[in-house]
Design an enzyme around this catalytic site. Structure first.
Site, PDB file in Angstrom:
ATOM      1  CB  SER A 125      -6.581   3.878 -33.960  1.00 50.40           C
ATOM      2  OG  SER A 125      -6.200   4.005 -32.635  1.00 50.40           O
TER       3      SER A 125
ATOM      4  CG  HIS B  65      -9.266   7.291 -32.783  1.00 45.53           C
ATOM      5  ND1 HIS B  65     -10.579   7.872 -32.207  1.00 45.53           N
ATOM      6  CD2 HIS B  65      -9.032   6.283 -31.876  1.00 45.53           C
ATOM      7  CE1 HIS B  65     -10.956   7.262 -31.216  1.00 45.53           C
ATOM      8  NE2 HIS B  65     -10.109   6.453 -30.601  1.00 45.53           N
TER       9      HIS B  65
ATOM     10  CG  ASP C 253      -6.972   5.327 -28.852  1.00 41.64           C
ATOM     11  OD1 ASP C 253      -8.220   5.444 -28.551  1.00 41.64           O
ATOM     12  OD2 ASP C 253      -6.713   4.332 -29.905  1.00 41.64           O
TER      13      ASP C 253
ATOM     14  CG  MET D 217      -5.190   4.236 -23.500  1.00 43.83           C
ATOM     15  SD  MET D 217      -4.809   2.785 -23.947  1.00 43.83           S
ATOM     16  CE  MET D 217      -5.620   2.305 -25.406  1.00 43.83           C
TER      17      MET D 217
ATOM     18  CG  HIS E  15     -10.989   7.447 -27.120  1.00 45.64           C
ATOM     19  ND1 HIS E  15     -11.188   6.077 -27.481  1.00 45.64           N
ATOM     20  CD2 HIS E  15     -11.792   7.320 -25.924  1.00 45.64           C
ATOM     21  CE1 HIS E  15     -11.919   5.341 -26.714  1.00 45.64           C
ATOM     22  NE2 HIS E  15     -12.366   6.112 -25.860  1.00 45.64           N
TER      23      HIS E  15
ATOM     24  CG  MET F  73     -10.232   5.351 -23.233  1.00 48.97           C
ATOM     25  SD  MET F  73      -9.366   4.040 -24.427  1.00 48.97           S
ATOM     26  CE  MET F  73      -8.462   5.168 -25.577  1.00 48.97           C
TER      27      MET F  73
ATOM     28  CG  MET G  40     -15.420   2.316 -26.133  1.00 46.91           C
ATOM     29  SD  MET G  40     -13.965   2.704 -27.041  1.00 46.91           S
ATOM     30  CE  MET G  40     -12.818   1.424 -27.248  1.00 46.91           C
TER      31      MET G  40
ATOM     32  CG  ASP H  15     -12.309   3.070 -30.959  1.00 51.44           C
ATOM     33  OD1 ASP H  15     -11.411   2.613 -31.277  1.00 51.44           O
ATOM     34  OD2 ASP H  15     -11.814   3.909 -29.799  1.00 51.44           O
TER      35      ASP H  15
HETATM   36  C1  DX5 Z   1      -8.869   0.487 -27.709  1.00 50.68           C
HETATM   37  C2  DX5 Z   1      -8.615   2.058 -28.325  1.00 50.68           C
HETATM   38  C3  DX5 Z   1      -8.760   2.001 -29.643  1.00 50.68           C
HETATM   39  C4  DX5 Z   1      -7.713   1.213 -30.587  1.00 50.68           C
HETATM   40  C5  DX5 Z   1      -8.366   0.365 -31.612  1.00 50.68           C
HETATM   41  O1  DX5 Z   1      -8.928   0.848 -26.204  1.00 50.68           O
HETATM   42  O2  DX5 Z   1      -9.672   3.020 -28.057  1.00 50.68           O
HETATM   43  O3  DX5 Z   1      -8.934   3.164 -30.721  1.00 50.68           O
HETATM   44  O4  DX5 Z   1      -6.727   1.914 -31.219  1.00 50.68           O
HETATM   45  O5  DX5 Z   1      -7.569  -0.482 -32.052  1.00 50.68           O
HETATM   46  P1  DX5 Z   1      -7.784  -1.652 -33.182  1.00 50.68           P
HETATM   47  O6  DX5 Z   1      -8.589  -1.165 -34.396  1.00 50.68           O
HETATM   48  O7  DX5 Z   1      -6.723  -2.332 -33.544  1.00 50.68           O
HETATM   49  O8  DX5 Z   1      -9.010  -2.612 -32.432  1.00 50.68           O
HETATM   50 ZN    ZN Z   2      -9.992   4.969 -29.075  1.00 52.19          ZN
END
Ligand code: DX5
Ligand code: ZN
Length: 227
Positions: free
Chosen positions: A18, A43, A45, A47, A76, A78, A149, A187
């Site tokens: 990620s 991956h 993320d 947000m 992903h 969010m 998740m 994840d």
């Molecule tokens: C959390 C994200 C994850 C995050 C995971 O909201 O969706 O993808 O990057 O990070 P680690 O592996 O450090 O828990």
């Molecule tokens: Zn994620």
């Protein structure tokens, strides 16, 4: 499409570092480091500060990773109003786009998944730890990936929630009962200790941020996570 070369199936164990845990000042180099260390997908993320209490990056970052590295980009979202932004992430080079089922009160999940697939991109559906698996049931025939998740989304580096594992097993059982082929992705808090629990429960895509990018030996961490 066609990036990351192979046609990945749910039989493959896929490790997806990620980017959230990478050094944002060296995104291209960090992505190359992940790939050279054995990472299969990246991956990403996204947000928006509304759906989750954090702001990360948008389509420009996806485009940068796309332009500098040849790797499958697992995006992903969010964010609120994901359907509004899907075309921009497609254009930026996403290979899969995952939206959250919790947003279903505000957007038509079925229509969003269809929009993603029609763009030639893999469609993913995510659910938070507190959301019952039944919420995704109406959409199983429409998805290429189900993301369970294993932390409350918003931040990297949180502790893995083992209580999510029964959902992973149930999702795997539904998949074989129904003759479907979606990937099952986990994840949050996935590391060299918890990855085996996820694989044993039936997950085949393992997102790992802190446990890969911040590991003293990234290749060794990825190899152990893959199992
Ligand atoms: C959390 C994200 C994850 C995050 C995971 O909201 O969706 O993808 O990057 O990070 P680690 O592996 O450090 O828990
Ligand atoms: Zn994620």
């Amino acid at each position: 499409m066609g990036r990351g070369v192979k046609n990945w199936t749910c039989e493959d164990v896929i490790v997806a570092p990620s980017l959230l845990a990478a050094d944002f000042g060296r995104v291209a180099e960090e992505t190359s480091r992940a790939i050279n260390s054995g990472g299969d997908w990246m991956h990403l993320d996204v947000m928006d500060g509304h759906f989750v209490d954090n702001i990360s990056f948008g389509p420009a970052m996806v485009e940068t990773v796309h332009a500098t590295n040849d790797v499958f980009l697992d995006v992903h979202l969010m964010i609120e109003r994901p359907e509004h932004y899907v075309p921009r992430f497609v254009k930026a080079g996403a290979d899969s786009i995952t939206v959250h089922v919790e947003e279903e009160a505000k957007h038509e999940v079925a229509a969003t998944l269809e929009m993603i697939r029609e763009a030639g991109v893999k469609a993913g559906l995510a659910l938070n730890p507190a959301t019952p698996l039944d919420a995704v049931l109406p959409y199983l025939g429409q998805i290429d990936l189900l993301l369970c998740m294993t932390v409350v989304p918003g931040f990297g580096g949180q502790a893995f929630m083992e209580e999510v594992l029964p959902k992973v097993s149930q999702a795997a059982a539904w998949r074989s009962e129904r003759g479907l082929a979606y990937h099952i992705e986990v994840d949050g808090g996935v590391d060299t200790r918890t990855a085996v629990l996820c694989r044993d429960a039936g997950a085949n895509v393992l997102v790992a941020g802190s446990s890969t990018f911040k590991a003293p030996d990234m290749a060794a961490a990825i190899s152990t996570i893959r199992g």
